[in-house]
Scaffold this motif. Structure first.
Motif, PDB file in Angstrom:
ATOM      1  N   ARG A  28       0.838  -1.212   0.000  1.00 26.70           N
ATOM      2  CA  ARG A  28       0.000   0.000   0.000  1.00 26.70           C
ATOM      3  C   ARG A  28       0.867   1.255   0.000  1.00 26.70           C
ATOM      4  N   GLN A  29       1.962   1.216   0.744  1.00 21.90           N
ATOM      5  CA  GLN A  29       2.862   2.371   0.794  1.00 21.90           C
ATOM      6  C   GLN A  29       3.539   2.584  -0.568  1.00 21.90           C
ATOM      7  N   ILE A  30       3.952   1.477  -1.181  1.00 15.95           N
ATOM      8  CA  ILE A  30       4.561   1.558  -2.523  1.00 15.95           C
ATOM      9  C   ILE A  30       3.554   2.177  -3.496  1.00 15.95           C
ATOM     10  N   VAL A  33       3.037   6.071  -2.927  1.00 11.91           N
ATOM     11  CA  VAL A  33       4.153   6.862  -3.464  1.00 11.91           C
ATOM     12  C   VAL A  33       4.135   6.813  -4.995  1.00 11.91           C
ATOM     13  N   SER A  34       3.852   5.625  -5.546  1.00 10.44           N
ATOM     14  CA  SER A  34       3.813   5.473  -7.012  1.00 10.44           C
ATOM     15  C   SER A  34       2.760   6.388  -7.606  1.00 10.44           C
ATOM     16  N   ARG A  35       1.566   6.397  -6.996  1.00  5.92           N
ATOM     17  CA  ARG A  35       0.472   7.211  -7.546  1.00  5.92           C
ATOM     18  C   ARG A  35       0.814   8.693  -7.484  1.00  5.92           C
ATOM     19  N   ARG A  36       1.410   9.112  -6.381  1.00  2.00           N
ATOM     20  CA  ARG A  36       1.801  10.520  -6.246  1.00  2.00           C
ATOM     21  C   ARG A  36       2.826  10.901  -7.318  1.00  2.00           C
ATOM     22  N   ASN A  37       3.880  10.086  -7.433  1.00  2.00           N
ATOM     23  CA  ASN A  37       4.948  10.402  -8.395  1.00  2.00           C
ATOM     24  C   ASN A  37       4.453  10.297  -9.836  1.00  2.00           C
ATOM     25  N   ASN A  38       3.685   9.239 -10.119  1.00  2.00           N
ATOM     26  CA  ASN A  38       3.274   8.997 -11.502  1.00  2.00           C
ATOM     27  C   ASN A  38       2.297  10.062 -11.999  1.00  2.00           C
ATOM     28  N   LEU A  39       1.437  10.517 -11.085  1.00  2.00           N
ATOM     29  CA  LEU A  39       0.506  11.598 -11.434  1.00  2.00           C
ATOM     30  C   LEU A  39       1.300  12.855 -11.810  1.00  2.00           C
ATOM     31  N   ALA A  55       4.525  -7.782 -10.854  1.00  2.00           N
ATOM     32  CA  ALA A  55       4.570  -7.527 -12.295  1.00  2.00           C
ATOM     33  C   ALA A  55       3.999  -6.134 -12.485  1.00  2.00           C
ATOM     34  N   GLN A  56       4.612  -5.350 -13.373  1.00  2.00           N
ATOM     35  CA  GLN A  56       4.162  -3.958 -13.514  1.00  2.00           C
ATOM     36  C   GLN A  56       4.235  -3.515 -14.966  1.00  2.00           C
ATOM     37  N   VAL A  57       3.246  -2.700 -15.343  1.00  2.00           N
ATOM     38  CA  VAL A  57       3.233  -2.032 -16.640  1.00  2.00           C
ATOM     39  C   VAL A  57       3.371  -0.537 -16.368  1.00  2.00           C
ATOM     40  N   GLU A  70      14.347   3.333 -13.534  1.00  2.00           N
ATOM     41  CA  GLU A  70      15.663   3.396 -12.865  1.00  2.00           C
ATOM     42  C   GLU A  70      15.484   3.395 -11.349  1.00  2.00           C
ATOM     43  N   ARG A  71      14.544   4.236 -10.874  1.00  2.00           N
ATOM     44  CA  ARG A  71      14.292   4.309  -9.416  1.00  2.00           C
ATOM     45  C   ARG A  71      13.765   2.963  -8.915  1.00  2.00           C
ATOM     46  N   ILE A  72      12.808   2.405  -9.661  1.00  2.00           N
ATOM     47  CA  ILE A  72      12.171   1.154  -9.236  1.00  2.00           C
ATOM     48  C   ILE A  72      13.205   0.029  -9.163  1.00  2.00           C
ATOM     49  N   SER A  74      16.289   0.041  -8.498  1.00  2.00           N
ATOM     50  CA  SER A  74      17.235   0.048  -7.374  1.00  2.00           C
ATOM     51  C   SER A  74      16.528  -0.026  -6.021  1.00  2.00           C
ATOM     52  N   ASP A  75      15.236  -0.339  -6.027  1.00  2.00           N
ATOM     53  CA  ASP A  75      14.479  -0.440  -4.772  1.00  2.00           C
ATOM     54  C   ASP A  75      14.718  -1.812  -4.141  1.00  2.00           C
ATOM     55  N   PRO A  76      15.212  -1.837  -2.887  1.00  2.00           N
ATOM     56  CA  PRO A  76      15.531  -3.144  -2.263  1.00  2.00           C
ATOM     57  C   PRO A  76      14.306  -3.960  -1.876  1.00  2.00           C
ATOM     58  N   ARG A  77      13.104  -3.402  -2.023  1.00  2.00           N
ATOM     59  CA  ARG A  77      11.905  -4.165  -1.663  1.00  2.00           C
ATOM     60  C   ARG A  77      11.551  -5.231  -2.696  1.00  2.00           C
ATOM     61  N   HIS A  78      12.288  -5.251  -3.796  1.00  3.04           N
ATOM     62  CA  HIS A  78      12.167  -6.366  -4.747  1.00  3.04           C
ATOM     63  C   HIS A  78      13.518  -6.612  -5.399  1.00  3.04           C
TER      64      HIS A  78
HETATM   65  P1  FAD Z   1      10.400   9.316  -1.156  1.00  2.40           P
HETATM   66  O1  FAD Z   1       9.087  10.034  -1.134  1.00  2.40           O
HETATM   67  O2  FAD Z   1      11.595   9.945  -0.573  1.00  2.40           O
HETATM   68  O3  FAD Z   1      10.212   7.886  -0.484  1.00  2.40           O
HETATM   69  C1  FAD Z   1       9.154   7.078  -0.827  1.00  2.40           C
HETATM   70  C2  FAD Z   1       8.593   6.335   0.405  1.00  2.40           C
HETATM   71  O4  FAD Z   1       9.003   4.978   0.320  1.00  2.40           O
HETATM   72  C3  FAD Z   1       9.065   6.872   1.736  1.00  2.40           C
HETATM   73  O5  FAD Z   1       7.965   6.899   2.611  1.00  2.40           O
HETATM   74  C4  FAD Z   1      10.111   5.868   2.176  1.00  2.40           C
HETATM   75  O6  FAD Z   1      10.142   5.728   3.568  1.00  2.40           O
HETATM   76  C5  FAD Z   1       9.628   4.614   1.520  1.00  2.40           C
HETATM   77  N1  FAD Z   1      10.716   3.678   1.213  1.00  2.40           N
HETATM   78  C6  FAD Z   1      11.668   3.844   0.307  1.00  2.40           C
HETATM   79  N2  FAD Z   1      12.480   2.771   0.311  1.00  2.40           N
HETATM   80  C7  FAD Z   1      12.021   1.934   1.273  1.00  2.40           C
HETATM   81  C8  FAD Z   1      12.412   0.670   1.777  1.00  2.40           C
HETATM   82  N3  FAD Z   1      13.476   0.040   1.291  1.00  2.40           N
HETATM   83  N4  FAD Z   1      11.690   0.116   2.759  1.00  2.40           N
HETATM   84  C9  FAD Z   1      10.627   0.749   3.271  1.00  2.40           C
HETATM   85  N5  FAD Z   1      10.194   1.933   2.828  1.00  2.40           N
HETATM   86  C10 FAD Z   1      10.885   2.522   1.851  1.00  2.40           C
HETATM   87  N6  FAD Z   1       7.790   4.590  -7.724  1.00  2.40           N
HETATM   88  C11 FAD Z   1       7.218   5.400  -8.641  1.00  2.40           C
HETATM   89  O7  FAD Z   1       7.457   6.593  -8.618  1.00  2.40           O
HETATM   90  N7  FAD Z   1       6.380   4.892  -9.594  1.00  2.40           N
HETATM   91  C12 FAD Z   1       6.067   3.563  -9.681  1.00  2.40           C
HETATM   92  O8  FAD Z   1       5.271   3.161 -10.534  1.00  2.40           O
HETATM   93  C13 FAD Z   1       6.674   2.687  -8.737  1.00  2.40           C
HETATM   94  N8  FAD Z   1       6.435   1.359  -8.771  1.00  2.40           N
HETATM   95  C14 FAD Z   1       7.069   0.534  -7.882  1.00  2.40           C
HETATM   96  C15 FAD Z   1       6.876  -0.838  -7.974  1.00  2.40           C
HETATM   97  C16 FAD Z   1       7.534  -1.705  -7.093  1.00  2.40           C
HETATM   98  C17 FAD Z   1       7.316  -3.185  -7.205  1.00  2.40           C
HETATM   99  C18 FAD Z   1       8.407  -1.175  -6.102  1.00  2.40           C
HETATM  100  C19 FAD Z   1       9.116  -2.102  -5.163  1.00  2.40           C
HETATM  101  C20 FAD Z   1       8.608   0.186  -6.013  1.00  2.40           C
HETATM  102  C21 FAD Z   1       7.938   1.057  -6.880  1.00  2.40           C
HETATM  103  N9  FAD Z   1       8.123   2.438  -6.811  1.00  2.40           N
HETATM  104  C22 FAD Z   1       7.534   3.251  -7.746  1.00  2.40           C
HETATM  105  C23 FAD Z   1       8.898   3.063  -5.713  1.00  2.40           C
HETATM  106  C24 FAD Z   1      10.292   3.413  -6.163  1.00  2.40           C
HETATM  107  O9  FAD Z   1      11.111   2.277  -6.120  1.00  2.40           O
HETATM  108  C25 FAD Z   1      10.883   4.500  -5.245  1.00  2.40           C
HETATM  109  O10 FAD Z   1      10.856   4.091  -3.885  1.00  2.40           O
HETATM  110  C26 FAD Z   1      10.105   5.790  -5.362  1.00  2.40           C
HETATM  111  O11 FAD Z   1       9.892   6.128  -6.719  1.00  2.40           O
HETATM  112  C27 FAD Z   1      10.877   6.915  -4.660  1.00  2.40           C
HETATM  113  O12 FAD Z   1      10.076   8.020  -4.709  1.00  2.40           O
HETATM  114  P2  FAD Z   1      10.546   9.373  -4.012  1.00  2.40           P
HETATM  115  O13 FAD Z   1      11.855   9.786  -4.569  1.00  2.40           O
HETATM  116  O14 FAD Z   1       9.402  10.322  -4.110  1.00  2.40           O
HETATM  117  O15 FAD Z   1      10.822   8.847  -2.594  1.00  2.40           O
END
Ligand code: FAD
Length: 147
Positions: A28-30, A33-39, A55-57, A70-72, A74-78
Protein backbone atom coordinates in the motif's frame (compact mmCIF):
# COMPACT_ATOMS: atom_id res chain seq x y z
CA UNK A 1 -0.58 12.14 -27.01
CA UNK A 2 3.21 12.54 -26.86
CA UNK A 3 5.04 11.15 -29.90
CA UNK A 4 7.44 9.27 -27.64
CA UNK A 5 4.77 7.32 -25.72
CA UNK A 6 6.32 4.05 -24.51
CA UNK A 7 5.17 1.02 -22.53
CA UNK A 8 7.51 -0.93 -20.24
CA UNK A 9 6.68 -4.30 -18.68
CA UNK A 10 8.75 -6.11 -16.06
CA UNK A 11 8.46 -8.77 -13.40
CA UNK A 12 10.41 -9.08 -10.14
CA UNK A 13 10.60 -11.06 -6.92
CA UNK A 14 9.27 -9.77 -3.62
CA UNK A 15 12.04 -8.87 -1.14
CA UNK A 16 9.88 -7.00 1.39
CA UNK A 17 11.33 -7.74 4.81
CA UNK A 18 9.44 -8.97 7.85
CA UNK A 19 6.43 -11.22 8.35
CA UNK A 20 4.05 -11.78 5.45
CA UNK A 21 1.24 -10.07 7.41
CA UNK A 22 3.10 -6.77 6.99
CA UNK A 23 3.51 -7.07 3.24
CA UNK A 24 0.08 -5.71 2.38
CA UNK A 25 0.85 -2.48 4.26
CA UNK A 26 4.23 -2.24 2.51
CA UNK A 27 2.58 -2.66 -0.90
CA UNK A 28 0.00 0.00 0.00
CA UNK A 29 2.86 2.37 0.79
CA UNK A 30 4.56 1.56 -2.52
CA UNK A 31 1.26 2.24 -4.30
CA UNK A 32 0.69 5.56 -2.52
CA UNK A 33 4.15 6.86 -3.46
CA UNK A 34 3.81 5.47 -7.01
CA UNK A 35 0.47 7.21 -7.55
CA UNK A 36 1.80 10.52 -6.25
CA UNK A 37 4.95 10.40 -8.39
CA UNK A 38 3.27 9.00 -11.50
CA UNK A 39 0.51 11.60 -11.43
CA UNK A 40 3.17 14.29 -11.26
CA UNK A 41 5.23 12.69 -14.06
CA UNK A 42 2.47 11.69 -16.51
CA UNK A 43 3.06 7.97 -15.99
CA UNK A 44 0.17 5.49 -15.96
CA UNK A 45 0.08 1.73 -15.50
CA UNK A 46 -0.78 -1.24 -13.34
CA UNK A 47 0.92 -3.24 -10.62
CA UNK A 48 0.23 -6.87 -9.72
CA UNK A 49 1.47 -8.44 -6.50
CA UNK A 50 1.40 -11.83 -4.87
CA UNK A 51 3.45 -13.24 -2.02
CA UNK A 52 6.34 -14.10 -4.31
CA UNK A 53 6.32 -11.67 -7.22
CA UNK A 54 5.49 -8.29 -8.69
CA UNK A 55 4.57 -7.53 -12.29
CA UNK A 56 4.16 -3.96 -13.51
CA UNK A 57 3.23 -2.03 -16.64
CA UNK A 58 4.50 1.58 -16.94
CA UNK A 59 3.31 3.91 -19.71
CA UNK A 60 4.33 7.44 -20.55
CA UNK A 61 6.90 9.59 -22.36
CA UNK A 62 10.03 7.52 -22.99
CA UNK A 63 12.42 9.53 -20.80
CA UNK A 64 9.97 9.61 -17.88
CA UNK A 65 9.30 5.88 -18.02
CA UNK A 66 13.06 5.23 -18.13
CA UNK A 67 13.68 7.50 -15.12
CA UNK A 68 10.85 5.87 -13.16
CA UNK A 69 12.14 2.39 -13.96
CA UNK A 70 15.66 3.40 -12.87
CA UNK A 71 14.29 4.31 -9.42
CA UNK A 72 12.17 1.15 -9.24
CA UNK A 73 15.06 -1.11 -10.25
CA UNK A 74 17.23 0.05 -7.37
CA UNK A 75 14.48 -0.44 -4.77
CA UNK A 76 15.53 -3.14 -2.26
CA UNK A 77 11.90 -4.17 -1.66
CA UNK A 78 12.17 -6.37 -4.75
CA UNK A 79 14.90 -8.08 -6.76
CA UNK A 80 15.61 -10.18 -9.87
CA UNK A 81 13.98 -7.41 -11.90
CA UNK A 82 13.37 -8.80 -15.39
CA UNK A 83 12.61 -6.37 -18.21
CA UNK A 84 10.13 -8.14 -20.49
CA UNK A 85 9.21 -5.43 -22.94
CA UNK A 86 9.92 -1.76 -23.72
CA UNK A 87 8.34 -0.45 -26.89
CA UNK A 88 6.71 2.57 -28.44
CA UNK A 89 2.90 2.49 -28.39
CA UNK A 90 0.22 4.65 -29.94
CA UNK A 91 -2.15 4.84 -26.97
CA UNK A 92 -2.20 4.20 -23.24
CA UNK A 93 -3.89 1.00 -22.05
CA UNK A 94 -4.38 2.39 -18.50
CA UNK A 95 -5.16 6.07 -19.19
CA UNK A 96 -7.15 6.58 -15.99
CA UNK A 97 -4.69 4.95 -13.61
CA UNK A 98 -1.61 6.60 -12.13
CA UNK A 99 -1.05 3.03 -10.86
CA UNK A 100 -3.88 0.50 -10.85
CA UNK A 101 -3.54 -2.40 -8.42
CA UNK A 102 -4.50 -5.86 -9.59
CA UNK A 103 -5.12 -8.49 -6.96
CA UNK A 104 -6.75 -6.35 -4.27
CA UNK A 105 -9.98 -7.41 -2.63
CA UNK A 106 -11.80 -10.71 -2.55
CA UNK A 107 -12.53 -10.77 -6.27
CA UNK A 108 -8.89 -10.04 -7.00
CA UNK A 109 -7.69 -12.76 -4.66
CA UNK A 110 -9.90 -15.30 -6.45
CA UNK A 111 -8.61 -14.14 -9.82
CA UNK A 112 -5.04 -14.31 -8.57
CA UNK A 113 -5.57 -17.94 -7.58
CA UNK A 114 -6.18 -18.60 -11.27
CA UNK A 115 -2.96 -16.85 -12.24
CA UNK A 116 -1.06 -18.91 -9.67
CA UNK A 117 -2.37 -22.12 -11.16
CA UNK A 118 -1.60 -21.04 -14.71
CA UNK A 119 1.90 -19.72 -14.09
CA UNK A 120 3.04 -21.64 -11.01
CA UNK A 121 3.24 -18.27 -9.16
CA UNK A 122 5.96 -17.08 -11.49
CA UNK A 123 5.19 -14.10 -13.74
CA UNK A 124 8.78 -14.32 -15.01
CA UNK A 125 7.65 -17.39 -16.94
CA UNK A 126 5.12 -15.29 -18.85
CA UNK A 127 6.04 -13.11 -21.82
CA UNK A 128 5.62 -9.33 -21.66
CA UNK A 129 2.60 -9.63 -23.94
CA UNK A 130 1.02 -12.32 -21.73
CA UNK A 131 1.57 -10.23 -18.61
CA UNK A 132 0.13 -7.16 -20.29
CA UNK A 133 -3.01 -9.07 -21.35
CA UNK A 134 -3.31 -10.57 -17.88
CA UNK A 135 -3.09 -7.22 -16.08
CA UNK A 136 -5.43 -5.52 -18.51
CA UNK A 137 -8.05 -8.26 -18.45
CA UNK A 138 -7.90 -8.75 -14.68
CA UNK A 139 -8.24 -5.03 -14.06
CA UNK A 140 -11.34 -4.86 -16.24
CA UNK A 141 -12.78 -7.94 -14.51
CA UNK A 142 -12.12 -6.47 -11.05
CA UNK A 143 -13.72 -3.18 -12.04
CA UNK A 144 -16.71 -5.11 -13.36
CA UNK A 145 -16.89 -7.27 -10.21
CA UNK A 146 -16.77 -4.20 -7.96
CA UNK A 147 -19.31 -2.18 -10.00
P1 FAD B 1 10.40 9.32 -1.16
O1 FAD B 1 9.09 10.03 -1.13
O2 FAD B 1 11.59 9.94 -0.57
O3 FAD B 1 10.21 7.89 -0.48
C1 FAD B 1 9.15 7.08 -0.83
C2 FAD B 1 8.59 6.33 0.41
O4 FAD B 1 9.00 4.98 0.32
C3 FAD B 1 9.07 6.87 1.74
O5 FAD B 1 7.96 6.90 2.61
C4 FAD B 1 10.11 5.87 2.18
O6 FAD B 1 10.14 5.73 3.57
C5 FAD B 1 9.63 4.61 1.52
N1 FAD B 1 10.72 3.68 1.21
C6 FAD B 1 11.67 3.84 0.31
N2 FAD B 1 12.48 2.77 0.31
C7 FAD B 1 12.02 1.93 1.27
C8 FAD B 1 12.41 0.67 1.78
N3 FAD B 1 13.48 0.04 1.29
N4 FAD B 1 11.69 0.12 2.76
C9 FAD B 1 10.63 0.75 3.27
N5 FAD B 1 10.19 1.93 2.83
C10 FAD B 1 10.88 2.52 1.85
N6 FAD B 1 7.79 4.59 -7.72
C11 FAD B 1 7.22 5.40 -8.64
O7 FAD B 1 7.46 6.59 -8.62
N7 FAD B 1 6.38 4.89 -9.59
C12 FAD B 1 6.07 3.56 -9.68
O8 FAD B 1 5.27 3.16 -10.53
C13 FAD B 1 6.67 2.69 -8.74
N8 FAD B 1 6.43 1.36 -8.77
C14 FAD B 1 7.07 0.53 -7.88
C15 FAD B 1 6.88 -0.84 -7.97
C16 FAD B 1 7.53 -1.71 -7.09
C17 FAD B 1 7.32 -3.19 -7.20
C18 FAD B 1 8.41 -1.18 -6.10
C19 FAD B 1 9.12 -2.10 -5.16
C20 FAD B 1 8.61 0.19 -6.01
C21 FAD B 1 7.94 1.06 -6.88
N9 FAD B 1 8.12 2.44 -6.81
C22 FAD B 1 7.53 3.25 -7.75
C23 FAD B 1 8.90 3.06 -5.71
C24 FAD B 1 10.29 3.41 -6.16
O9 FAD B 1 11.11 2.28 -6.12
C25 FAD B 1 10.88 4.50 -5.24
O10 FAD B 1 10.86 4.09 -3.89
C26 FAD B 1 10.11 5.79 -5.36
O11 FAD B 1 9.89 6.13 -6.72
C27 FAD B 1 10.88 6.92 -4.66
O12 FAD B 1 10.08 8.02 -4.71
P2 FAD B 1 10.55 9.37 -4.01
O13 FAD B 1 11.85 9.79 -4.57
O14 FAD B 1 9.40 10.32 -4.11
O15 FAD B 1 10.82 8.85 -2.59
Amino acid sequence: MPRSLHRLIYSSRNRIEGPVEGHEAAVRQILAVSRRNNLRDGVTGALMFNAGCFAQVLEGPRETVEATFERIQSDPRHGDVLLLSFARVETRAFPDWSMAFVGAGEAGARLFAGVATESGFDPARLSGEDLFDLLHERLLEEEYAEA
